[in-house]
Design an enzyme around this catalytic site. Sequence first.
Site, PDB file in Angstrom:
ATOM      1  N   GLY A 159      -6.078  48.803 -10.679  1.00 36.80           N
ATOM      2  CA  GLY A 159      -6.482  48.674  -9.146  1.00 36.80           C
ATOM      3  C   GLY A 159      -7.239  49.752  -8.861  1.00 36.80           C
ATOM      4  O   GLY A 159      -7.830  50.743  -9.361  1.00 36.80           O
ATOM      5  N   GLY A 160      -6.954  49.881  -7.579  1.00 33.93           N
ATOM      6  CA  GLY A 160      -7.872  50.954  -6.910  1.00 33.93           C
ATOM      7  C   GLY A 160      -7.385  52.414  -7.216  1.00 33.93           C
ATOM      8  O   GLY A 160      -8.218  53.546  -7.077  1.00 33.93           O
ATOM      9  N   GLY A 187     -42.767  59.848 -20.987  1.00 33.74           N
ATOM     10  CA  GLY A 187     -41.909  60.241 -19.769  1.00 33.74           C
ATOM     11  C   GLY A 187     -40.509  60.793 -20.397  1.00 33.74           C
ATOM     12  O   GLY A 187     -39.864  61.654 -19.846  1.00 33.74           O
ATOM     13  N   ALA A 188     -40.210  60.576 -21.753  1.00 37.01           N
ATOM     14  CA  ALA A 188     -38.676  60.983 -22.319  1.00 37.01           C
ATOM     15  C   ALA A 188     -39.237  62.533 -22.507  1.00 37.01           C
ATOM     16  O   ALA A 188     -38.009  63.224 -22.256  1.00 37.01           O
ATOM     17  CB  ALA A 188     -38.640  60.351 -23.376  1.00 37.01           C
TER      18      ALA A 188
HETATM   19  C1  HXC Z   1       6.965  49.670  -6.827  1.00 36.80           C
HETATM   20  C2  HXC Z   1       7.123  49.533  -8.863  1.00 36.80           C
HETATM   21  C3  HXC Z   1       5.356  49.345  -8.945  1.00 36.80           C
HETATM   22  C4  HXC Z   1       4.964  49.431  -7.863  1.00 36.80           C
HETATM   23  C5  HXC Z   1       6.369  49.325 -11.094  1.00 36.80           C
HETATM   24  N1  HXC Z   1       7.414  49.630 -10.205  1.00 36.80           N
HETATM   25  N2  HXC Z   1       5.218  49.424 -10.334  1.00 36.80           N
HETATM   26  N3  HXC Z   1       7.675  49.669  -7.990  1.00 36.80           N
HETATM   27  N4  HXC Z   1       5.453  49.383  -6.735  1.00 36.80           N
HETATM   28  N5  HXC Z   1       3.605  49.308  -7.866  1.00 36.80           N
HETATM   29  C6  HXC Z   1       8.743  49.534 -10.677  1.00 36.80           C
HETATM   30  C7  HXC Z   1       9.236  48.255 -11.154  1.00 36.80           C
HETATM   31  O1  HXC Z   1       9.706  47.433 -10.161  1.00 36.80           O
HETATM   32  C8  HXC Z   1      10.354  48.998 -12.146  1.00 36.80           C
HETATM   33  O2  HXC Z   1      11.481  49.223 -11.359  1.00 36.80           O
HETATM   34  C9  HXC Z   1       9.978  50.175 -12.549  1.00 36.80           C
HETATM   35  O3  HXC Z   1       8.996  50.393 -11.640  1.00 36.80           O
HETATM   36  C10 HXC Z   1       9.336  50.015 -13.985  1.00 36.80           C
HETATM   37  O4  HXC Z   1       8.472  48.988 -14.022  1.00 36.80           O
HETATM   38  P1  HXC Z   1       8.565  47.611 -15.078  1.00 36.80           P
HETATM   39  O5  HXC Z   1       7.623  46.522 -14.528  1.00 36.80           O
HETATM   40  O6  HXC Z   1       9.704  47.465 -15.845  1.00 36.80           O
HETATM   41  O7  HXC Z   1       7.541  48.510 -16.296  1.00 36.80           O
HETATM   42  P2  HXC Z   1       6.417  47.811 -17.367  1.00 36.80           P
HETATM   43  O8  HXC Z   1       7.248  46.471 -17.796  1.00 36.80           O
HETATM   44  O9  HXC Z   1       6.264  48.981 -18.263  1.00 36.80           O
HETATM   45  O10 HXC Z   1       5.273  47.466 -16.491  1.00 36.80           O
HETATM   46  C11 HXC Z   1       4.647  48.571 -16.023  1.00 36.80           C
HETATM   47  C12 HXC Z   1       3.496  47.633 -14.768  1.00 36.80           C
HETATM   48  C13 HXC Z   1       4.209  46.684 -13.856  1.00 36.80           C
HETATM   49  C14 HXC Z   1       2.401  46.931 -15.784  1.00 36.80           C
HETATM   50  C15 HXC Z   1       2.742  48.745 -14.276  1.00 36.80           C
HETATM   51  O11 HXC Z   1       5.226  47.339 -13.510  1.00 36.80           O
HETATM   52  C16 HXC Z   1       3.332  46.247 -12.815  1.00 36.80           C
HETATM   53  O12 HXC Z   1       2.560  45.526 -12.999  1.00 36.80           O
HETATM   54  N6  HXC Z   1       3.436  46.897 -11.677  1.00 36.80           N
HETATM   55  C17 HXC Z   1       2.843  46.445 -10.596  1.00 36.80           C
HETATM   56  C18 HXC Z   1       1.480  46.944 -10.634  1.00 36.80           C
HETATM   57  C19 HXC Z   1       0.413  46.683  -9.543  1.00 36.80           C
HETATM   58  O13 HXC Z   1      -0.023  45.518  -9.270  1.00 36.80           O
HETATM   59  N7  HXC Z   1       0.750  47.667  -8.575  1.00 36.80           N
HETATM   60  C20 HXC Z   1      -0.146  47.582  -7.424  1.00 36.80           C
HETATM   61  C21 HXC Z   1      -1.494  47.633  -7.875  1.00 36.80           C
HETATM   62  S1  HXC Z   1      -2.588  47.589  -6.396  1.00 36.80           S
HETATM   63  P3  HXC Z   1      12.930  48.682 -11.787  1.00 36.80           P
HETATM   64  O14 HXC Z   1      13.838  49.307 -10.665  1.00 36.80           O
HETATM   65  O15 HXC Z   1      13.075  47.372 -11.743  1.00 36.80           O
HETATM   66  O16 HXC Z   1      13.377  49.258 -13.068  1.00 36.80           O
HETATM   67  C22 HXC Z   1      -2.735  49.264  -6.368  1.00 36.80           C
HETATM   68  C23 HXC Z   1      -3.865  49.714  -5.179  1.00 36.80           C
HETATM   69  C24 HXC Z   1      -4.062  50.902  -5.164  1.00 36.80           C
HETATM   70  O17 HXC Z   1      -2.262  50.233  -6.690  1.00 36.80           O
HETATM   71  C25 HXC Z   1      -5.153  50.828  -3.908  1.00 36.80           C
HETATM   72  C26 HXC Z   1      -5.576  52.395  -3.820  1.00 36.80           C
HETATM   73  C27 HXC Z   1      -6.799  51.972  -2.646  1.00 36.80           C
END
Ligand code: HXC
Length: 526
Positions: free
Chosen positions: A182-183, A416-417
């Site tokens: 994402g971002g 030009g290159a």
């Molecule tokens: C809170 C999070 C988290 C998040 C992971 N965790 N991402 N908690 N916010 N964004 C937590 C999980 O709940 C989990 O907690 C632990 O971290 C490990 O994650 P798992 O899912 O068990 O690990 P894995 O299977 O390896 O998967 C990793 C992952 C997945 C692919 C990154 O966790 C995931 O899809 N996370 C969400 C990604 C997402 O959509 N993020 C927001 C993106 S938007 P527990 O306690 O259950 O172990 C963004 C915007 C930024 O980032 C904007 C900036 C401008």
Amino acid sequence: MTMRDEGKARPQTSREKIEQLRRTKIHLRRGGGSERIERQHQSGKLTARERISMIVEEETFQELFLFARHRSTAFGMAGKELPGEGVVTGTGTYNGRQVFVAAQDFTVIGGSVGESHADKICQTMDLALKCGAPFVCINDSGGARIQEGIDALSGYGRIFYRNILLSGVVPQISIIAGPCAGGAAYSPALMDFIIMVRGTAEMFITGPQVLRQVTGEEITAQELGGPDAQMSSGVAHFIAESDADAAHICKQLLSFLPANNLEDPPSYGTGELEFFPDYTLDTVIPDNPREPYDIKPVIQRLVDNGEFLEIQASFAPNCVIGFARIDGHTVGMVANQPAVMAGVLDINSSDKIAGFVRFCNAFNIPLVTMIDVPGFLPGTEQERGGIIRHGAKMLFAYGATTVPKISIILRKAYGGAYLAMCGKDLGADRVAAWPSCEIAVMGPEGAVNIIFRDQIQKAENAVAAREDFVRQYREEFASPYVGAARNLIDDIIEPNETRRYLSLALASLRNKRELRPQKKHGLLPM
Ligand code: HXC
């Protein structure tokens, strides 16, 4: 047990307080605990601390903000302990030179970025800026901490803002050693170099799940945003085979770079100039001007110990960029690659070279450009893709650059290159040519078809006449002696003496100062 729980019965003695501090630090440094660390290792990843220890000398590492805590209360977060807030930050030295680092800790709530996590990174970046030292960020995170909402987004915004403040002041290196989605991907994208670890790193703006929903496209995260995908998109600069390899590449990069824009890059060796003649270079250029050859061994023969750190090796491979040393001093090498698409310039190679030239200029790294270019790639795809706009970036980048610029014309330098590859008129300080070089508006074959069309048509033997005109054009028009007679080339040299030419030219330019008109900034075509 927390600090508050302990010692309720009676006031703690000083020794007990010290003991308690020790225990707390050990506890916090364990991050998400042994089970999650085990899971991290099983997925082929090192922990944040292990990663840092491979970059900075361990005994010099001074951790910052270990005791950080979050303030969120929603979604079960009240009182939830997140050791180190999911990121390890601090400073230490590599080869005795200061570096500031942040490494996200996936074992703590997936290394997700909350307010306090972001603040740790921001304050570390602020220190890097104030101290004029490189900033290295190791990314392994689930992105914005969902439970913290706008505070998490704001945290990212503050990191992006600092990436921009640090840009051009201190080198910024990003290692992607896990998810960076994402971002979140925009922080590395705002930094100078991205190193991605094969097998674990993923970068994308729109993830595979979203693509599946929106377009029905079945694609895995690695296919979409793995290192190979992001190398061919031009986002990644290096692919590492493991976390340890990523640390190694990071240190190699740091060894070439100054700590900040006010310093020169570090120099190594005795400071003596080395002039070894290399007669193998005399036979590098094939007699047939259409025959390809590989430019990389040529670069390796010209630089100290043959050591060349190539950047973006598989993005736009029709050109080659990277760092090397000549007489112990860092140089940025730029070259056309005749072995790929005859070394032609196109949209991607223009972007690749322009970005590298800008970096070298910002960090006082002299540029050596090796020219063998048949022109810009013709075709509707390139025209519609904006080759004019992209090619202009390269011209602008070279023209705006004030570090020493040395160009060597090996073979073709057409149209030009020729100018875009930093000919004399684009501000090259020194230009040398090999005797095999040809400089002209276009290649002889194309040129004679236009300017001698009538004579060729009327000739008894059109093929022989054409060949004659090509020879005449080559000798009278395209030869390096024409450019040298107009002072556009300062010397025609034997290939074997190229190292000597570069050593002396770089030494003569060591104190180069070039002042330009004052302005807020130029407008690099975008
Ligand atoms: C809170 C999070 C988290 C998040 C992971 N965790 N991402 N908690 N916010 N964004 C937590 C999980 O709940 C989990 O907690 C632990 O971290 C490990 O994650 P798992 O899912 O068990 O690990 P894995 O299977 O390896 O998967 C990793 C992952 C997945 C692919 C990154 O966790 C995931 O899809 N996370 C969400 C990604 C997402 O959509 N993020 C927001 C993106 S938007 P527990 O306690 O259950 O172990 C963004 C915007 C930024 O980032 C904007 C900036 C401008």
